[in-house]
Design a protein around this motif. Sequence first.
Motif, PDB file in Angstrom:
ATOM      1  N   GLY A 170       0.809  -1.211   0.000  1.00 34.07           N
ATOM      2  CA  GLY A 170       0.000   0.000   0.000  1.00 34.07           C
ATOM      3  C   GLY A 170       0.841   1.259   0.000  1.00 34.07           C
ATOM      4  O   GLY A 170       0.544   2.237  -0.702  1.00 34.07           O
ATOM      5  N   ALA A 171       1.913   1.252   0.784  1.00 31.22           N
ATOM      6  CA  ALA A 171       2.795   2.416   0.833  1.00 31.22           C
ATOM      7  C   ALA A 171       3.497   2.644  -0.499  1.00 31.22           C
ATOM      8  O   ALA A 171       3.786   3.791  -0.862  1.00 31.22           O
ATOM      9  CB  ALA A 171       3.826   2.238   1.948  1.00 31.22           C
ATOM     10  N   LEU A 172       3.763   1.568  -1.217  1.00 33.13           N
ATOM     11  CA  LEU A 172       4.393   1.715  -2.532  1.00 33.13           C
ATOM     12  C   LEU A 172       3.420   2.296  -3.555  1.00 33.13           C
ATOM     13  O   LEU A 172       3.827   3.048  -4.444  1.00 33.13           O
ATOM     14  CB  LEU A 172       4.947   0.369  -2.991  1.00 33.13           C
ATOM     15  CG  LEU A 172       6.198  -0.077  -2.216  1.00 33.13           C
ATOM     16  CD1 LEU A 172       6.435  -1.572  -2.364  1.00 33.13           C
ATOM     17  CD2 LEU A 172       7.424   0.710  -2.665  1.00 33.13           C
ATOM     18  N   VAL A 173       2.141   1.991  -3.440  1.00 31.21           N
ATOM     19  CA  VAL A 173       1.144   2.653  -4.286  1.00 31.21           C
ATOM     20  C   VAL A 173       1.077   4.140  -3.947  1.00 31.21           C
ATOM     21  O   VAL A 173       0.990   4.994  -4.846  1.00 31.21           O
ATOM     22  CB  VAL A 173      -0.237   1.971  -4.136  1.00 31.21           C
ATOM     23  CG1 VAL A 173      -1.329   2.797  -4.819  1.00 31.21           C
ATOM     24  CG2 VAL A 173      -0.211   0.567  -4.724  1.00 31.21           C
ATOM     25  N   LEU A 174       1.138   4.486  -2.651  1.00 30.65           N
ATOM     26  CA  LEU A 174       1.209   5.894  -2.263  1.00 30.65           C
ATOM     27  C   LEU A 174       2.437   6.565  -2.880  1.00 30.65           C
ATOM     28  O   LEU A 174       2.354   7.698  -3.366  1.00 30.65           O
ATOM     29  CB  LEU A 174       1.269   6.030  -0.741  1.00 30.65           C
ATOM     30  CG  LEU A 174       0.039   5.631   0.069  1.00 30.65           C
ATOM     31  CD1 LEU A 174       0.333   5.743   1.559  1.00 30.65           C
ATOM     32  CD2 LEU A 174      -1.165   6.496  -0.296  1.00 30.65           C
ATOM     33  N   ILE A 234       0.178   0.372 -10.777  1.00 29.50           N
ATOM     34  CA  ILE A 234       1.345   1.265 -10.683  1.00 29.50           C
ATOM     35  C   ILE A 234       1.494   1.981 -12.023  1.00 29.50           C
ATOM     36  O   ILE A 234       1.500   1.342 -13.078  1.00 29.50           O
ATOM     37  CB  ILE A 234       2.627   0.476 -10.349  1.00 29.50           C
ATOM     38  CG1 ILE A 234       2.594  -0.043  -8.913  1.00 29.50           C
ATOM     39  CG2 ILE A 234       3.875   1.332 -10.584  1.00 29.50           C
ATOM     40  CD1 ILE A 234       2.757   1.009  -7.831  1.00 29.50           C
ATOM     41  N   LYS A 235       1.629   3.312 -11.985  1.00 34.23           N
ATOM     42  CA  LYS A 235       1.719   4.103 -13.207  1.00 34.23           C
ATOM     43  C   LYS A 235       3.158   4.424 -13.601  1.00 34.23           C
ATOM     44  O   LYS A 235       3.505   4.424 -14.782  1.00 34.23           O
ATOM     45  CB  LYS A 235       0.939   5.414 -13.039  1.00 34.23           C
ATOM     46  CG  LYS A 235      -0.553   5.232 -12.861  1.00 34.23           C
ATOM     47  CD  LYS A 235      -1.248   6.583 -12.753  1.00 34.23           C
ATOM     48  CE  LYS A 235      -2.756   6.417 -12.593  1.00 34.23           C
ATOM     49  NZ  LYS A 235      -3.432   7.742 -12.479  1.00 34.23           N
ATOM     50  N   ILE A 240       9.994   5.134  -7.915  1.00 38.17           N
ATOM     51  CA  ILE A 240       9.062   4.778  -6.835  1.00 38.17           C
ATOM     52  C   ILE A 240       9.831   4.201  -5.648  1.00 38.17           C
ATOM     53  O   ILE A 240       9.654   4.637  -4.508  1.00 38.17           O
ATOM     54  CB  ILE A 240       8.016   3.763  -7.331  1.00 38.17           C
ATOM     55  CG1 ILE A 240       7.139   4.388  -8.401  1.00 38.17           C
ATOM     56  CG2 ILE A 240       7.169   3.257  -6.165  1.00 38.17           C
ATOM     57  CD1 ILE A 240       6.250   3.391  -9.117  1.00 38.17           C
ATOM     58  N   VAL A 241      10.675   3.212  -5.910  1.00 40.88           N
ATOM     59  CA  VAL A 241      11.383   2.586  -4.792  1.00 40.88           C
ATOM     60  C   VAL A 241      12.426   3.541  -4.209  1.00 40.88           C
ATOM     61  O   VAL A 241      12.678   3.517  -3.000  1.00 40.88           O
ATOM     62  CB  VAL A 241      12.015   1.238  -5.197  1.00 40.88           C
ATOM     63  CG1 VAL A 241      10.927   0.220  -5.516  1.00 40.88           C
ATOM     64  CG2 VAL A 241      12.983   1.371  -6.355  1.00 40.88           C
TER      65      VAL A 241
END
Length: 304
Positions: A115-119, A177-178, A184-185
């Motif tokens: 979830g935090a990675l989608v944020l 994920i866009k 992102i990471v």
Amino acid sequence: MDYQRILDTINDEMSYRDVTGKVASYIPELAKVDRRKFGMHVYCGDQKHFSFGDSEENFSIQSISKVFTLAMAMRLMGEDLWDRLNVEPSGDPFNSLTQLEYESGIPRNPFINAGALVLSDILVDQLEDPKQELLDFVRKITGDPDIQYDEKVAASEKATGYRNIALVNYIKALGNIKCDVEPIVDFYFYQCSLSMSCKDIAKAFMIFANKGRMLETNEKILKPKTVKRINALMQTCGFYDEAGEFSFQVGLPGKSGVGGGIVAIHPDNYSVAVWSPILNEKGNSELGMKALERFTTLTGVSVF
């Protein structure tokens, strides 16, 4: 309420010698932290501060940062955010991949790693300089312009973060994920490396205890509706697969991180942060959990 007497009692009663867990080692830089560290800080609605121990020493806040990125994403997207995230407890470890396949790439909640990675994807997509804007946000709500990322921790995360990289790729393959994986990471590893003290964290989280307003200036940072949603998620999802235990023992909305920090709030009353780097098997501070249980027992104040 004599908060200082209560904190002194907790400090006298508890020690790192009383717990059997281990300091996080899967991020090598975290393994170097002195297991004897123990501090606690309370920030009250009347702007009074109470503390003991290592409460003003900086440490890597790790997943506590997810509350900040959630707040920023909700300011950008509002209710549309929940098209990409669910709001249910996971019941699985924080870095689990297993639920994503069954739930079409929609993470169970914003506080597990998926979830935090989608944020992170949302913030990378919508902000010109997400790392700087996160720093600016945290500096503003703490009133501390010197808060920084810990570059050594960020590098250590990046060197060992294969599972998080796998999570982003997996979610991207499932269509949620866009952006490209690398930015992102990179942002995610940096957000987890935020270096703050218990005092900083308690001040930052007062906006969640004060209906979205900064206590000192009454400036509105978040809508009350947003704060209600975030506090509810902290209550039900803030401790991974130990959220029920924290609610049962402590009775406050809160969030933990594998750096050993825990923060909790009592709406309209106080925010409290504790740090002890010794973790239990669920990845939460063992001594921190005990200290907060004792705190709400001695004060007689929780949300229940």
